[in-house]
Scaffold this active site. Structure first.
Site, mmCIF file in Angstrom:
data_model
loop_
_atom_site.group_PDB
_atom_site.id
_atom_site.type_symbol
_atom_site.label_atom_id
_atom_site.label_comp_id
_atom_site.label_asym_id
_atom_site.label_seq_id
_atom_site.Cartn_x
_atom_site.Cartn_y
_atom_site.Cartn_z
ATOM 1 N N TYR A 56 35.386 8.999 8.709
ATOM 2 C CA TYR A 56 36.452 8.013 8.918
ATOM 3 C C TYR A 56 37.653 8.766 9.492
ATOM 4 C CZ TYR A 56 33.930 4.710 5.815
ATOM 5 O OH TYR A 56 33.014 3.864 5.222
ATOM 6 N N LEU A 206 34.989 -9.270 2.222
ATOM 7 C CA LEU A 206 35.760 -10.233 3.027
ATOM 8 C C LEU A 206 35.240 -10.253 4.458
ATOM 9 C CD1 LEU A 206 39.340 -9.464 1.656
ATOM 10 C CD2 LEU A 206 37.760 -11.300 1.007
ATOM 11 N N ARG A 208 35.059 -7.913 6.489
ATOM 12 C CA ARG A 208 36.000 -7.131 7.309
ATOM 13 C C ARG A 208 37.212 -7.965 7.722
ATOM 14 N NH1 ARG A 208 33.048 -2.568 9.095
ATOM 15 N NH2 ARG A 208 30.872 -2.659 8.521
ATOM 16 N N GLY A 209 37.594 -8.873 6.863
ATOM 17 C CA GLY A 209 38.784 -9.700 7.112
ATOM 18 C C GLY A 209 38.437 -11.090 7.609
ATOM 19 N N SER A 212 38.756 -13.641 4.962
ATOM 20 C CA SER A 212 39.890 -13.392 4.063
ATOM 21 C C SER A 212 40.850 -14.571 4.018
ATOM 22 C CB SER A 212 40.663 -12.156 4.530
ATOM 23 O OG SER A 212 41.272 -12.421 5.793
ATOM 24 N N GLY A 213 40.704 -15.485 4.991
ATOM 25 C CA GLY A 213 41.669 -16.581 5.077
ATOM 26 C C GLY A 213 42.856 -16.238 5.951
HETATM 27 N N1 LIG Z 1 28.534 2.113 3.517
HETATM 28 C C1 LIG Z 1 28.884 1.554 4.646
HETATM 29 O O1 LIG Z 1 28.108 1.488 5.606
HETATM 30 C C2 LIG Z 1 30.263 0.963 4.776
HETATM 31 C C3 LIG Z 1 30.588 0.229 5.926
HETATM 32 C C4 LIG Z 1 31.858 -0.326 5.992
HETATM 33 C C5 LIG Z 1 32.763 -0.134 4.955
HETATM 34 N N2 LIG Z 1 32.425 0.600 3.871
HETATM 35 C C6 LIG Z 1 33.382 0.852 2.772
HETATM 36 O O2 LIG Z 1 33.763 -0.369 2.186
HETATM 37 C C7 LIG Z 1 35.183 -0.508 2.214
HETATM 38 C C8 LIG Z 1 35.570 -1.960 2.329
HETATM 39 O O3 LIG Z 1 34.943 -2.515 3.471
HETATM 40 P P1 LIG Z 1 35.628 -3.453 4.502
HETATM 41 O O4 LIG Z 1 36.734 -2.768 5.155
HETATM 42 O O5 LIG Z 1 34.562 -3.977 5.336
HETATM 43 O O6 LIG Z 1 36.266 -4.514 3.495
HETATM 44 P P2 LIG Z 1 36.742 -5.991 3.521
HETATM 45 O O7 LIG Z 1 37.509 -6.069 2.242
HETATM 46 O O8 LIG Z 1 35.631 -6.943 3.781
HETATM 47 O O9 LIG Z 1 37.696 -6.146 4.776
HETATM 48 C C9 LIG Z 1 38.877 -5.433 4.823
HETATM 49 C C10 LIG Z 1 39.834 -6.061 5.812
HETATM 50 O O10 LIG Z 1 40.128 -7.412 5.410
HETATM 51 C C11 LIG Z 1 41.480 -7.709 5.689
HETATM 52 N N3 LIG Z 1 42.092 -8.395 4.525
HETATM 53 C C12 LIG Z 1 42.739 -9.568 4.559
HETATM 54 N N4 LIG Z 1 43.137 -9.921 3.323
HETATM 55 C C13 LIG Z 1 42.750 -8.943 2.502
HETATM 56 C C14 LIG Z 1 42.894 -8.741 1.105
HETATM 57 N N5 LIG Z 1 43.516 -9.606 0.315
HETATM 58 N N6 LIG Z 1 42.390 -7.615 0.579
HETATM 59 C C15 LIG Z 1 41.737 -6.707 1.353
HETATM 60 N N7 LIG Z 1 41.578 -6.856 2.689
HETATM 61 C C16 LIG Z 1 42.089 -7.965 3.260
HETATM 62 C C17 LIG Z 1 42.133 -6.394 5.987
HETATM 63 O O11 LIG Z 1 42.358 -6.374 7.379
HETATM 64 P P3 LIG Z 1 43.797 -6.151 7.933
HETATM 65 O O12 LIG Z 1 44.317 -4.927 7.264
HETATM 66 O O13 LIG Z 1 43.522 -6.002 9.379
HETATM 67 O O14 LIG Z 1 44.518 -7.410 7.546
HETATM 68 C C18 LIG Z 1 41.160 -5.328 5.742
HETATM 69 O O15 LIG Z 1 41.212 -4.294 6.699
HETATM 70 C C19 LIG Z 1 35.610 0.364 3.381
HETATM 71 O O16 LIG Z 1 36.958 0.743 3.289
HETATM 72 C C20 LIG Z 1 34.663 1.519 3.252
HETATM 73 O O17 LIG Z 1 35.138 2.405 2.256
HETATM 74 C C21 LIG Z 1 31.179 1.131 3.766
#
Ligand SMILES: NC(=O)c1ccc[n+]([C@@H]2O[C@H](COP(=O)([O-])OP(=O)(O)OC[C@H]3O[C@@H](n4cnc5c(N)ncnc54)[C@H](OP(=O)(O)O)[C@@H]3O)[C@@H](O)[C@H]2O)c1
Length: 332
Positions: A56, A206, A208-209, A212-213
């Site tokens: 990352y 979420l 990836r957002g 999320s709404g």
């Molecule tokens: N193992 C794997 O292959 C893999 C792949 C992907 C991720 N991951 C891990 O999983 C973690 C979470 O994944 P994800 O980034 O896909 O997560 P997610 O929680 O589905 O999406 C995160 C995005 O949602 C938006 N968002 C809007 N409201 C939110 C709220 N209340 N809380 C949190 N996010 C909100 C944010 O975008 P904005 O900041 O743009 O608003 C944030 O960047 C990553 O950080 C990583 O550590 C693992």
């Protein structure tokens, strides 16, 4: 904060984890000071599980977390780190290397960047097609014996690989995408994890957002994974945002937010499922933490699943070029 055991062999962790990926460029630019403030706010709220990957931002994410942990009690935090993705100085993705030599090399650099003496859960980010999983897990097991790693996890692998890995060393958890619109894990992978006492750390709760709404069509800018993700593309994104509006009606009737309903739905799937929220700002984190107060009963779950039926998402969860390399998506 409720604490849970990460599988039958893993550490005790907070029931919600913080995924730090978005703080290092995967979702476009982010604010360094706000990222560190978000990690501090998460720790202060009782989150103990922080997830990262050495790739990352090519080490950026680990150095950021290392900085955030200065002055904190490292032993009260569980660091989950993925390795194996190989990148060049411009950030291009060159493939995977989960060979035993690479395991030791990646781990040595990770420990330095994080400024710690051990990693709580160390995991290959993907199955290396050229290296039997037994060799990768065996090499991490050597690092467990040497004291540099406490537990071994997996990421985005299918049921056969999970069984083969678990035959070499106990596996604490499988990290895999799981949300209202990504439910493929339920068919075969989750039952195998449960049979073997392996927890799931769910990412993309979420989507990836997207669910999320807060997502606005065309909000992804260059360098943002979402600019290439099928679910965010013209034609698909409108259909997916219509599902979000159906969810919003349920959320509003309860006086909570869409993101809180989406996180609560994942958390309600079992004590062995730990949602990793990808907040990179304190306001988003506070919203995500609010999901803990949202208790869903069977009627709530069925209303949510009627609003967003299984398989309703338009578009795959990754671009085709990435899906073909994912063991978890391999046809049986
Ligand atoms: N193992 C794997 O292959 C893999 C792949 C992907 C991720 N991951 C891990 O999983 C973690 C979470 O994944 P994800 O980034 O896909 O997560 P997610 O929680 O589905 O999406 C995160 C995005 O949602 C938006 N968002 C809007 N409201 C939110 C709220 N209340 N809380 C949190 N996010 C909100 C944010 O975008 P904005 O900041 O743009 O608003 C944030 O960047 C990553 O950080 C990583 O550590 C693992």
């Amino acid at each position: 904060m409720h604490m849970v055991s990460l599988g039958k062999s893993g550490p005790k962790v907070s029931a919600i984890g913080l995924g730090c990926m978005g703080m290092s460029g995967m979702y476009g630019p982010s604010d360094r000071a706000e990222s560190i403030a978000t990690i501090h706010a998460a720790l202060d709220a009782g989150i103990t599980l922080l997830d990262s990957g050495d790739f990352y931002g090519m080490g950026h994410n680990e150095m950021l977390i290392g900085e955030a942990l200065k002055g904190r009690n490292r032993d009260q935090v569980q660091l989950s780190v993925k390795f194996g993705a190989v990148r060049d100085p411009a950030g291009a993705w060159l493939g995977y290397d989960a060979s035993p030599k690479a395991v030791r090399n990646f781990l040595a650099y990770t420990l330095q960047r994080l400024g710690v003496e051990y990693i709580d859960v160390y995991r290959p980010s993907r199955l290396d097609p050229d290296v039997p999983i037994e060799e990768t897990i065996g090499a991490i097991a050597d690092m467990v014996k040497a004291g540099y790693v406490r537990h071994i996890g997996l990421s985005e692998v299918g049921s056969e690989t999970i069984r083969r890995a678990a035959a070499v060393h106990p596996i604490s958890d499988l990290q895999i995408e799981y949300s209202l619109i990504s439910r493929g894990v339920e068919d075969e992978i989750l039952p195998v994890c449960r049979e073997l006492g392996i927890a799931v750390t769910a990412y993309g709760v979420l989507s990836r957002g997207l669910i999320s709404g807060h997502w606005q069509k065309d909000a992804a800018r260059g360098g943002d994974f979402r600019a290439m993700s099928p679910r965010f593309q013209e034609g698909n994104v409108e259909r997916n945002l219509a599902l979000v509006e159906a969810l919003r009606r349920i959320a509003e009737a309860r006086g909570v937010t869409v993101a809180q309903i989406a996180i609560a739905w994942v958390a309600a799937q079992g004590d062995d499922i730990v949602p990793l929220v990808g907040a990179r700002r304190r306001d988003r984190l506070a919203e995500a933490l609010g999901a803990q107060a949202v208790q869903l009963d069977a009627d709530d779950i069925s209303a949510i699943e009627s609003a967003v039926p299984k398989g309703a998402a338009a578009g795959a969860r990754y671009p085709e070029a990435q899906l073909v390399h994912m063991d978890s998506e391999r046809p049986k």
